[in-house]
Design a protein around this motif. Structure first.
Motif, PDB file in Angstrom:
ATOM      1  N   GLU A 481       3.613  10.152  -4.493  1.00  0.00           N
ATOM      2  CA  GLU A 481       2.455   9.696  -3.736  1.00  0.00           C
ATOM      3  C   GLU A 481       1.949   8.362  -4.281  1.00  0.00           C
ATOM      4  O   GLU A 481       1.934   8.126  -5.478  1.00  0.00           O
ATOM      5  CB  GLU A 481       1.353  10.752  -3.828  1.00  0.00           C
ATOM      6  N   GLY A 482       1.548   7.478  -3.404  1.00  0.00           N
ATOM      7  CA  GLY A 482       1.040   6.179  -3.796  1.00  0.00           C
ATOM      8  C   GLY A 482       2.112   5.154  -4.064  1.00  0.00           C
ATOM      9  O   GLY A 482       1.833   4.134  -4.676  1.00  0.00           O
ATOM     10  N   ASN A 483       3.329   5.402  -3.604  1.00  0.00           N
ATOM     11  CA  ASN A 483       4.433   4.493  -3.868  1.00  0.00           C
ATOM     12  C   ASN A 483       4.917   3.824  -2.585  1.00  0.00           C
ATOM     13  O   ASN A 483       6.098   3.560  -2.423  1.00  0.00           O
ATOM     14  CB  ASN A 483       5.582   5.258  -4.530  1.00  0.00           C
ATOM     15  N   ASN A 484       4.036   3.609  -1.663  1.00  0.00           N
ATOM     16  CA  ASN A 484       4.419   3.043  -0.379  1.00  0.00           C
ATOM     17  C   ASN A 484       3.960   1.600  -0.218  1.00  0.00           C
ATOM     18  O   ASN A 484       3.805   1.114   0.905  1.00  0.00           O
ATOM     19  CB  ASN A 484       3.844   3.895   0.762  1.00  0.00           C
ATOM     20  N   MET A 485       3.760   0.887  -1.308  1.00  0.00           N
ATOM     21  CA  MET A 485       3.325  -0.507  -1.235  1.00  0.00           C
ATOM     22  C   MET A 485       4.516  -1.412  -0.951  1.00  0.00           C
ATOM     23  O   MET A 485       5.630  -1.183  -1.439  1.00  0.00           O
ATOM     24  CB  MET A 485       2.651  -0.932  -2.551  1.00  0.00           C
ATOM     25  N   THR A 486       4.268  -2.461  -0.196  1.00  0.00           N
ATOM     26  CA  THR A 486       5.290  -3.466   0.063  1.00  0.00           C
ATOM     27  C   THR A 486       5.401  -4.401  -1.144  1.00  0.00           C
ATOM     28  O   THR A 486       4.498  -4.461  -1.979  1.00  0.00           O
ATOM     29  CB  THR A 486       4.944  -4.271   1.320  1.00  0.00           C
ATOM     30  N   PRO A 487       6.514  -5.157  -1.244  1.00  0.00           N
ATOM     31  CA  PRO A 487       6.623  -6.114  -2.358  1.00  0.00           C
ATOM     32  C   PRO A 487       5.485  -7.131  -2.386  1.00  0.00           C
ATOM     33  O   PRO A 487       5.051  -7.545  -3.468  1.00  0.00           O
ATOM     34  CB  PRO A 487       7.975  -6.785  -2.100  1.00  0.00           C
ATOM     35  N   GLU A 488       4.990  -7.542  -1.215  1.00  0.00           N
ATOM     36  CA  GLU A 488       3.875  -8.482  -1.179  1.00  0.00           C
ATOM     37  C   GLU A 488       2.600  -7.853  -1.732  1.00  0.00           C
ATOM     38  O   GLU A 488       1.825  -8.503  -2.452  1.00  0.00           O
ATOM     39  CB  GLU A 488       3.638  -8.969   0.257  1.00  0.00           C
ATOM     40  N   GLU A 489       2.381  -6.559  -1.390  1.00  0.00           N
ATOM     41  CA  GLU A 489       1.196  -5.878  -1.902  1.00  0.00           C
ATOM     42  C   GLU A 489       1.287  -5.663  -3.407  1.00  0.00           C
ATOM     43  O   GLU A 489       0.286  -5.740  -4.122  1.00  0.00           O
ATOM     44  CB  GLU A 489       1.031  -4.538  -1.191  1.00  0.00           C
ATOM     45  N   GLU A 490       2.490  -5.413  -3.906  1.00  0.00           N
ATOM     46  CA  GLU A 490       2.658  -5.254  -5.349  1.00  0.00           C
ATOM     47  C   GLU A 490       2.416  -6.575  -6.085  1.00  0.00           C
ATOM     48  O   GLU A 490       1.772  -6.590  -7.137  1.00  0.00           O
ATOM     49  CB  GLU A 490       4.067  -4.741  -5.650  1.00  0.00           C
ATOM     50  N   ALA A 491       2.929  -7.660  -5.526  1.00  0.00           N
ATOM     51  CA  ALA A 491       2.698  -8.962  -6.160  1.00  0.00           C
ATOM     52  C   ALA A 491       1.227  -9.340  -6.138  1.00  0.00           C
ATOM     53  O   ALA A 491       0.742 -10.046  -7.034  1.00  0.00           O
ATOM     54  CB  ALA A 491       3.536 -10.037  -5.466  1.00  0.00           C
ATOM     55  N   ALA A 492       0.486  -8.869  -5.126  1.00  0.00           N
ATOM     56  CA  ALA A 492      -0.941  -9.184  -5.025  1.00  0.00           C
ATOM     57  C   ALA A 492      -1.789  -8.363  -5.980  1.00  0.00           C
ATOM     58  O   ALA A 492      -3.009  -8.558  -6.045  1.00  0.00           O
ATOM     59  CB  ALA A 492      -1.423  -8.957  -3.591  1.00  0.00           C
ATOM     60  N   ALA A 493      -1.172  -7.440  -6.737  1.00  0.00           N
ATOM     61  CA  ALA A 493      -1.938  -6.668  -7.717  1.00  0.00           C
ATOM     62  C   ALA A 493      -2.507  -7.585  -8.798  1.00  0.00           C
ATOM     63  O   ALA A 493      -3.514  -7.242  -9.434  1.00  0.00           O
ATOM     64  CB  ALA A 493      -1.051  -5.594  -8.348  1.00  0.00           C
ATOM     65  N   LEU A 494      -1.880  -8.732  -9.020  1.00  0.00           N
ATOM     66  CA  LEU A 494      -2.392  -9.751  -9.932  1.00  0.00           C
ATOM     67  C   LEU A 494      -2.648 -11.020  -9.136  1.00  0.00           C
ATOM     68  O   LEU A 494      -1.720 -11.595  -8.556  1.00  0.00           O
ATOM     69  CB  LEU A 494      -1.396 -10.037 -11.061  1.00  0.00           C
ATOM     70  N   LYS A 495      -3.884 -11.449  -9.100  1.00  0.00           N
ATOM     71  CA  LYS A 495      -4.229 -12.665  -8.383  1.00  0.00           C
ATOM     72  C   LYS A 495      -3.838 -13.889  -9.208  1.00  0.00           C
ATOM     73  O   LYS A 495      -3.942 -13.865 -10.424  1.00  0.00           O
ATOM     74  CB  LYS A 495      -5.733 -12.698  -8.091  1.00  0.00           C
TER      75      LYS A 495
END
Length: 502
Positions: A481-495
């Motif tokens: 659960e909670g592993n459905n992020m796209t690569p763009e969303e993962e990269a946006a975890a750090l601004k």
């Protein structure tokens, strides 16, 4: 028009002036004497004063033709008179020859006693000038050493306070531009940039060091160096006949059977961590590796952090100290998982700026929410109610209060690292909850442990003993659960750290 006698000139008599005539006037003849130096070799003495008077005052010219006439006239004079005049001429000629070495150039008369010093100064000045007759223009074309301008001093001129302030602003703006470029481009482009312009690496870290000294409360590198020294002194080996201490094992550095601990500083900058630990590395049995986009010294190895020249599972501790830069920072995490040991002891230390994370989203307090009671009011309620039932009731009241009032406590940090931790979890890392440190107003520190197999990324299909080596492909039936992020969303975890345009 009418003709005026004595003033009219026929047009046929007029001639236009041509350029060669002007050139002839401006170009001196090679053997022509200058008008300013007619008497350079004249030396007036008592014997030749009469001859100099006739030559310069009366205008008589002693030409060779005149000498022939004197010779003819002498032949007609008596022999005694002729011999006497001939002897006089020979004496005059001899006197002139003897006086020539003592003749002073550029002088028409013998200087007086009071003017002797001035004449000597003029002689010294004229030594460097050309002594060829009629070469006035040649002397101006080739100036002496005294006429050349003095070379400027090699030392750098001191700047005024205003100039120093403007210079610091230019250096700071250049650092901000380079910093923004590194955060908004992939690591491969940054490697190409520093390879083509190595001086930019030095400029960037010079500005980085100045920013640390001026505005940062502390440098995370110093904290990591202190932690390595303190943990390196702890021995995890049990005493003879004793049991291993679990607390000591958790505090000690992860080591190999031979006692060696390999630490890789990924994105080391100017290798401040390695330079600080090198004196004690042999005593603490440490092996220090430093990698960055440019290698200005021997401690650093030039490499892209997404593709390290390191064997799989050969590193005990991987450190990301403010180095998760670039749009492909997630690939850095995957590479760290590859190089770390896979027996549940490989650690990944991370330190990042708080502004790169998001804020915790909290619900606003409801209207009419109960305020928490003070300690004095709680004691009064206990005395009135009394007994265990009253205590349970007071706990229920407190639960209602906290459920209704969702406002955070005053000492609670609002930095949300949940998405960032999720990216590490899907890449095979587990967060140590007790390692999260938000006490610093600028940075967040946390420690991850390599555990299990990644569920996403380029190593998701790799299995094996501890997940450290190649193995069979793993079929993932259901993602956690909670592993459905796209690569763009993962990269946006750090601004990215982008400065505001002023």
């Amino acid at each position: 028009m009418f003709a005026v006698p004595g003033w009219s000139v026929e047009t046929s008599a007029l001639k236009a002036q041509t350029e060669p005539q002007a050139q002839k006037k401006s170009e001196p003849k090679p053997n022509a004497q200058s008008n300013k130096r007619k008497r350079d070799n004249d030396n007036v003495t008592k014997r030749n004063v009469d001859q100099m008077y006739r030559r310069h005052i009366e205008g008589q010219n002693d030409t060779p033709k005149g000498k022939k006439q004197n010779a003819n006239n002498n032949s007609m004079k008596p022999e005694k008179k002729r011999k006497k005049e001939q002897k006089q001429q020979n004496e005059d000629a001899q006197a002139e020859q003897n006086a020539e070495p003592e003749a002073k150039p550029n002088t028409q008369e013998e200087p007086a006693q009071g003017e002797g010093k001035k004449a000597n100064k003029k002689q010294k000045k004229n030594k460097n000038k050309s002594q060829q007759p009629g070469s006035e223009e040649a002397t101006t074309a080739a100036p002496s050493n005294e006429s050349l301008p003095v070379a400027p001093p090699t030392t750098q001129a001191t700047l005024t306070p205003l100039q120093q302030a403007m210079r610091q602003k230019l250096i700071s703006s250049r650092f901000r531009h380079l910093n923004e470029t590194l955060y908004t481009t992939p690591s491969a482009k940054a490697l190409e940039l520093f390879t083509a312009n190595p001086e930019l690496f030095d400029e960037y870290h010079a500005g980085f060091s100045r920013q640390v000294k001026e505005s940062w409360p502390s440098n995370p590198v110093d904290g990591y160096a202190q932690a390595i020294r303190s943990r390196g002194k702890i021995s995890s080996a049990p005493k003879k006949g004793g049991r291993p201490d679990k607390n000591k094992n958790s505090l000690a550095l992860p080591r190999r059977p031979n006692g060696l601990c390999t630490i890789a500083d990924l994105g080391c900058g100017d290798a401040q961590l390695a330079s600080g630990l090198t004196p004690s590395a042999q005593k603490l049995n440490l092996k220090l590796l430093s990698y960055d986009l440019h290698a200005p010294n021997q401690l650093i190895t030039k490499a892209d952090i997404s593709n390290l020249p390191v064997k799989e599972g050969s590193v005990d501790i991987a450190i990301f100290c403010l180095s998760l830069m670039g749009t492909n920072w997630v690939s850095f995490v995957e590479e760290a998982w590859r190089v770390l040991r896979g027996d549940g002891k490989g650690e990944c230390w991370v330190s990042e700026v708080k502004s790169r994370f998001g804020k915790v989203n909290r619900k606003k307090a409801q209207i009419g929410a109960k305020k928490p009671l003070s300690k004095a009011e709680q004691k009064k309620q206990k005395k009135k109610r009394g007994g265990a039932d009253d205590d349970a009731g007071s706990d229920a009241d407190d639960a209602d209060i906290y459920a209704e009032d969702a406002r955070p406590a005053a000492d609670n940090d609002e930095t949300d690292i949940s998405t960032f931790v999720e990216v590490f979890r899907t890449r095979g890392f587990t967060l140590k909850p007790e390692s999260v440190d938000k006490s610093n107003k600028m940075f967040v520190r946390m420690v991850f442990v390599k555990h299990g197999t990644p569920t996403k990324g380029k190593h998701a299909s790799v299995t094996g003993t501890g997940g450290s080596g190649p193995g069979k492909k793993k079929f993932i039936d259901k993602q956690p659960e909670g592993n459905n992020m796209t690569p763009e969303e993962e990269a946006a975890a750090l601004k990215p750290c982008v400065y505001k345009i002023r």
